[in-house]
Design an enzyme around this catalytic site. Structure first.
Site, PDB file in Angstrom:
ATOM      1  N   LEU A  32      12.522  -0.363  -4.359  1.00  0.00           N
ATOM      2  CA  LEU A  32      12.550   1.052  -3.884  1.00  0.00           C
ATOM      3  C   LEU A  32      11.947   1.920  -4.946  1.00  0.00           C
ATOM      4  CD1 LEU A  32      15.893   1.570  -2.008  1.00  0.00           C
ATOM      5  CD2 LEU A  32      13.743   0.831  -1.172  1.00  0.00           C
ATOM      6  N   ASP A  33      11.819   1.612  -6.141  1.00  0.00           N
ATOM      7  CA  ASP A  33      11.205   2.310  -7.302  1.00  0.00           C
ATOM      8  C   ASP A  33       9.570   2.297  -6.847  1.00  0.00           C
ATOM      9  OD1 ASP A  33      13.005   3.711  -8.587  1.00  0.00           O
ATOM     10  OD2 ASP A  33      13.305   1.822  -9.979  1.00  0.00           O
ATOM     11  N   VAL A  34       8.936   1.003  -6.591  1.00  0.00           N
ATOM     12  CA  VAL A  34       7.699   0.706  -6.274  1.00  0.00           C
ATOM     13  C   VAL A  34       7.467   1.419  -4.951  1.00  0.00           C
ATOM     14  CG1 VAL A  34       5.830  -0.932  -5.661  1.00  0.00           C
ATOM     15  CG2 VAL A  34       7.342  -1.304  -7.532  1.00  0.00           C
TER      16      VAL A  34
END
Length: 598
Positions: free
Chosen positions: A457-459
């Site tokens: 999710l960060d990416v």
């Protein structure tokens, strides 16, 4: 072409029409996002191996995008083969000790978002006086981008700071409830485990792998910690978290997420302006364009006050599209510059997100430095940050504050929850995965749900952040006003789980069948069947064959598979990605831009 005239546009793609065909795993993401941005009259074509997207109208020349799974002859023909080849299976499988595929279509999803970015960037370029472009992106490029930090670390001058070995959350309570634990503070970590009477040596040994799990995609902490949580009821565990300052989040199911989903877009755009009056964009926006530059954002300036992954990746993508990116770092510089492993003394992971950016040190606690930052924002096109919720307003650096010094600014915030979840836990990757059912979506039926320790999710949140900024810039060009854009990890989770939630809405099982995207072992490695061939290939015993012989046998049977990358340092020489990976000035591996413009 002449720049389209400023209009009363509400959404950046209002009055534009969409035509689309190609692989539905990719083009469904493209179509939904473009419709949310205002595109109309979708024309759906055949589901070919490569996709074609067009946007027409609004005074623009036709914008074209092409999406593919991989280059011809590479053997990358679908989600499974792309995950296998690019190292996604290897990184996601570190927790388990062997490569395994994500049951969610992660490469297709990121490819779709990249295609939208390319189309928006091309329209921005047209609005700023550039010629129309055709953009191409592919799932293999998206996969390499997703693992770029892990790839950089694998090619660094030194080894990892923490062991790469199986293990990690989630934890289990005495009732059998799965939960994630989060804290960025070693003191809170220690206090949590002391409150549960954990052995002191296990508590101490567990902190480092837990702290580095964002970097390594595994957390081999002592088994005693899992044993401790299984002896306590969830109520006691919650009490220990409350007393220590750590946070726990029970893993939610896809059914629970489906019941509460609000259908909100993955980002929001809100026009800004002084006293509600339209304000033309700065004349410098067009005047700074270099006619010799082919990149659509050349001449634009992005100020980025980002930490960790989400905002820095968003700004990195804007830089790859031609913008000048200036990082706002604390006195002494970003401490993550020193995060091991290093290349030429600089963190390889940090370089993967921040190479090519300029940096200015600003002490945001100092009024004089905040005043200097406001002055910089007065000359910028974009201000992008991911500070804690409420921090910007506390500092006098929120969208309203900066709109007063630059009414044409695109003000972008990339956060965790977008104020859409009541009583939300800390807005970090693994906590958002836990709270939104991602732990079920990425694992097939019959397996214990678990958020991936790859920073999915960060990416994807960083990609959403760049997409939102581009939408804001195009809306500014079309409306003549500055724009505030907000994106979140929650929006990224909703994009990733959309196919699973759609299955649930149809009354189907949202999770995919047992064994889905499990690679097959060979005598010297692993192969991954394409999704369509998987049932037939699973019946083959390949363990006595080399990987090359196994692929040859399957090919003779008309079945498609590819070798699974298990060592990311091998990607540099992998013929499937010839020319896609280079070395930067510090010697760190660097993946090529995810788009081509022509």
């Amino acid at each position: 072409m002449a720049s389209p005239a400023i209009s009363q546009t509400v959404r950046p793609l209002d009055t534009l029409s969409l035509g689309i065909s190609g692989p539905p795993q990719i083009t469904s993401v493209v179509a939904r996002h473009l419709r949310l941005l205002g595109a109309q009259e979708e024309a759906t074509g055949q589901q070919n191996a490569s996709g074609a997207i067009t946007l027409t109208g609004g005074g623009y020349d036709t914008a074209h995008a092409t999406v593919t799974w991989g280059r011809p002859g590479s053997g990358l023909v679908d989600e499974a083969t792309v995950q296998a080849a690019t190292g996604v299976m290897a990184v996601h499988g570190r927790r388990d000790g062997s490569p395994r595929g994500l049951a969610a279509d992660y490469a297709a999803t990121t490819t779709g978002v990249l295609a939208v970015q390319g189309l928006l960037a091309g329209l921005i370029g047209q609005a700023r006086g550039k010629a129309a472009t055709r953009v191409t992106t592919s799932a293999d490029r998206a996969g390499l981008l997703a693992v770029s930090q892990y790839l950089a670390a694998a090619g660094a001058d030194e080894g990892e700071a923490a062991e790469l070995a199986p293990g990690g959350p989630p934890f289990t309570s005495a009732e059998g409830v799965l939960f994630e634990l989060e804290t960025l503070d070693p003191g809170a970590w220690a206090a949590f485990w002391r409150a549960l009477d954990a052995p002191a040596d296990a508590m101490r040994a567990g902190w480092r792998p837990f702290q580095f799990r964002y970097a390594t995609a595994c957390a081999p902490f002592p088994p005693a910690l899992h044993t401790v949580t299984r002896t306590h009821p969830l109520s006691r565990i919650r009490q220990a978290a409350a007393l220590s300052g750590a946070e726990v989040c029970v893993l939610h199911t896809l059914a629970e997420r489906h019941a509460e989903a609000d259908g909100a877009p993955p980002w929001s755009l809100r026009p800004l302006g002084t006293e509600g009056l339209p304000t033309p964009p700065r004349a410098a926006s067009a005047g700074q364009v270099s006619r010799d530059s082919a990149l659509p954002l050349a001449g634009l300036t992005v100020l980025e006050a980002g930490r960790r992954i989400q905002a820095p990746l968003a700004a990195h993508l804007l830089g790859l599209l031609g913008a000048e990116v200036i990082r706002i770092e604390p006195p002494g510089g970003d401490p993550l510059r020193g995060m091991p492993p290093a290349c030429s003394g600089i963190s390889a992971r940090w370089l993967a997100l921040n190479r090519g950016k300029k940096a200015v040190e600003i002490d945001i606690k100092s009024e004089a430095d905040r005043r200097a930052l406001r002055e910089m924002a007065g000359e910028a096109d974009v201000f992008l940050h991911n500070w804690a919720p409420g921090k910007a307003a506390e500092l006098g650096l929120d969208s309203g504050d900066l709109a007063r010094v630059n009414p044409a600014l695109v003000y972008a915030y990339t956060g965790g929850w977008a104020d859409r979840i009541a009583d939300a836990p800390m807005g970090t990757d693994f906590m958002v995965q836990a709270r939104t059912g991602v732990g079920e979506a990425v694992r097939p039926e019959g397996e214990i749900p678990a958020p991936s320790l790859m920073t999915l999710l960060d990416v994807l949140g960083g990609l959403h952040g760049a997409e939102a900024v581009l939408a804001g810039l195009l809306l500014r060009e079309r409306s003549g006003r500055g724009v505030r854009v907000d994106s979140s990890l929650l929006g990224a989770a909703d994009t990733l789980t959309a196919p699973a939630l759609a299955r649930m809405a149809r009354g189907e099982n949202p999770r995919l069948p047992a064994g889905f995207r499990h690679p097959l072992a060979t005598a010297d490695g692993w192969i991954a069947p394409c999704d369509d061939s998987a049932p037939a290939e699973a019946a083959q015993d390949l363990r006595g064959l080399s990987t090359s012989d196994a692929l040859a046998r399957l090919g003779s049977l008309g079945l498609t598979a590819t070798a699974v990358t298990t060592d990311l340092s091998d990607l540099h020489h992998d013929p499937r990605f010839a020319g896609s990976i280079s070395r930067d000035a510090h010697g760190a591996p660097a993946v090529s831009d995810p788009w081509s413009f022509a």
